[in-house]
Design a protein around this motif. Structure first.
Motif, PDB file in Angstrom:
ATOM      1  N   ALA A 157      52.717  48.822  67.322  1.00 31.23           N
ATOM      2  CA  ALA A 157      52.940  47.756  66.347  1.00 31.23           C
ATOM      3  C   ALA A 157      54.385  47.271  66.404  1.00 31.23           C
ATOM      4  O   ALA A 157      54.645  46.059  66.305  1.00 31.23           O
ATOM      5  N   GLU A 158      55.318  48.185  66.570  1.00 28.80           N
ATOM      6  CA  GLU A 158      56.729  47.801  66.659  1.00 28.80           C
ATOM      7  C   GLU A 158      57.015  47.014  67.940  1.00 28.80           C
ATOM      8  O   GLU A 158      57.792  46.054  67.922  1.00 28.80           O
ATOM      9  N   ILE A 159      56.394  47.389  69.018  1.00 26.92           N
ATOM     10  CA  ILE A 159      56.544  46.643  70.274  1.00 26.92           C
ATOM     11  C   ILE A 159      55.997  45.234  70.106  1.00 26.92           C
ATOM     12  O   ILE A 159      56.592  44.264  70.593  1.00 26.92           O
ATOM     13  N   SER A 160      54.890  45.106  69.397  1.00 27.17           N
ATOM     14  CA  SER A 160      54.327  43.775  69.134  1.00 27.17           C
ATOM     15  C   SER A 160      55.315  42.906  68.365  1.00 27.17           C
ATOM     16  O   SER A 160      55.399  41.697  68.601  1.00 27.17           O
ATOM     17  N   LEU A 161      56.068  43.504  67.440  1.00 27.73           N
ATOM     18  CA  LEU A 161      57.087  42.748  66.708  1.00 27.73           C
ATOM     19  C   LEU A 161      58.158  42.219  67.661  1.00 27.73           C
ATOM     20  O   LEU A 161      58.619  41.084  67.529  1.00 27.73           O
ATOM     21  N   ILE A 162      58.558  43.060  68.603  1.00 29.11           N
ATOM     22  CA  ILE A 162      59.585  42.643  69.565  1.00 29.11           C
ATOM     23  C   ILE A 162      59.091  41.468  70.392  1.00 29.11           C
ATOM     24  O   ILE A 162      59.800  40.473  70.574  1.00 29.11           O
ATOM     25  N   SER A 219      54.330  37.384  62.628  1.00 28.22           N
ATOM     26  CA  SER A 219      53.501  36.783  61.584  1.00 28.22           C
ATOM     27  C   SER A 219      53.338  37.790  60.442  1.00 28.22           C
ATOM     28  O   SER A 219      53.624  38.983  60.613  1.00 28.22           O
ATOM     29  N   PRO A 220      52.835  37.333  59.315  1.00 24.70           N
ATOM     30  CA  PRO A 220      52.541  38.285  58.236  1.00 24.70           C
ATOM     31  C   PRO A 220      51.557  39.376  58.687  1.00 24.70           C
ATOM     32  O   PRO A 220      51.651  40.518  58.249  1.00 24.70           O
ATOM     33  N   LEU A 221      50.649  39.027  59.574  1.00 26.07           N
ATOM     34  CA  LEU A 221      49.706  40.019  60.100  1.00 26.07           C
ATOM     35  C   LEU A 221      50.425  41.080  60.934  1.00 26.07           C
ATOM     36  O   LEU A 221      50.088  42.263  60.856  1.00 26.07           O
ATOM     37  N   ASP A 222      51.428  40.672  61.702  1.00 28.33           N
ATOM     38  CA  ASP A 222      52.214  41.636  62.479  1.00 28.33           C
ATOM     39  C   ASP A 222      52.905  42.631  61.551  1.00 28.33           C
ATOM     40  O   ASP A 222      52.900  43.842  61.801  1.00 28.33           O
ATOM     41  N   TRP A 223      53.523  42.110  60.492  1.00 28.91           N
ATOM     42  CA  TRP A 223      54.212  42.985  59.543  1.00 28.91           C
ATOM     43  C   TRP A 223      53.224  43.899  58.818  1.00 28.91           C
ATOM     44  O   TRP A 223      53.523  45.068  58.571  1.00 28.91           O
ATOM     45  N   ARG A 224      52.056  43.376  58.496  1.00 34.53           N
ATOM     46  CA  ARG A 224      51.038  44.201  57.841  1.00 34.53           C
ATOM     47  C   ARG A 224      50.607  45.343  58.759  1.00 34.53           C
ATOM     48  O   ARG A 224      50.431  46.483  58.318  1.00 34.53           O
ATOM     49  N   ARG A 225      50.468  45.041  60.044  1.00 35.89           N
ATOM     50  CA  ARG A 225      50.084  46.072  61.010  1.00 35.89           C
ATOM     51  C   ARG A 225      51.133  47.185  61.064  1.00 35.89           C
ATOM     52  O   ARG A 225      50.786  48.373  61.110  1.00 35.89           O
ATOM     53  N   VAL A 226      52.406  46.815  61.014  1.00 35.11           N
ATOM     54  CA  VAL A 226      53.477  47.820  61.023  1.00 35.11           C
ATOM     55  C   VAL A 226      53.414  48.660  59.754  1.00 35.11           C
ATOM     56  O   VAL A 226      53.508  49.902  59.815  1.00 35.11           O
ATOM     57  N   ARG A 227      53.267  48.016  58.602  1.00 31.35           N
ATOM     58  CA  ARG A 227      53.209  48.772  57.338  1.00 31.35           C
ATOM     59  C   ARG A 227      52.028  49.739  57.316  1.00 31.35           C
ATOM     60  O   ARG A 227      52.153  50.881  56.865  1.00 31.35           O
ATOM     61  N   ARG A 228      50.879  49.296  57.812  1.00 33.02           N
ATOM     62  CA  ARG A 228      49.705  50.177  57.843  1.00 33.02           C
ATOM     63  C   ARG A 228      49.931  51.349  58.796  1.00 33.02           C
ATOM     64  O   ARG A 228      49.549  52.484  58.507  1.00 33.02           O
ATOM     65  N   ALA A 229      50.550  51.075  59.938  1.00 26.19           N
ATOM     66  CA  ALA A 229      50.835  52.145  60.899  1.00 26.19           C
ATOM     67  C   ALA A 229      51.838  53.136  60.306  1.00 26.19           C
ATOM     68  O   ALA A 229      51.696  54.351  60.482  1.00 26.19           O
ATOM     69  N   GLU A 230      52.846  52.633  59.592  1.00 26.35           N
ATOM     70  CA  GLU A 230      53.806  53.531  58.932  1.00 26.35           C
ATOM     71  C   GLU A 230      53.102  54.410  57.903  1.00 26.35           C
ATOM     72  O   GLU A 230      53.393  55.610  57.798  1.00 26.35           O
TER      73      GLU A 230
END
Length: 77
Positions: free
Chosen positions: A32-37, A46-57
């Motif tokens: 998920a963090e790599i996707s952010l990069i 996108s908001p979906l990218d950030w949501r994916r990171v929060r869920r993974a955390e």
């Protein structure tokens, strides 16, 4: 971790198996963090990218808590 000439002991494999949910959750977070990069090159996350990171955390936190609650204290060898 103990090793002999024939590979890891069954206790070592059991320890890895017990830690696998945490390992998998950490790999999901890394992905998920790599996707952010990469999203930075395409207009930003996108908001979906950030949501994916929060869920993974959250998965990492749950897996770590589960592991901490189930691990028996070990004596130093």
């Amino acid at each position: 971790m103990n090793h002999d000439q024939h590979g890891p002991l069954s206790a070592d494999l059991a320890a890895i198996d017990a830690e696998w949910p945490l390992i998998a959750a950490e790999l999901d977070l890394l992905d998920a963090e790599i996707s952010l990069i990469y999203a930075e090159d395409h207009g930003g996350p996108s908001p979906l990218d950030w949501r994916r990171v929060r869920r993974a955390e959250a998965r990492v936190t749950r897996a770590a808590a589960d592991l901490a609650g189930s691990v028996e204290p070990r004596r130093a060898a």
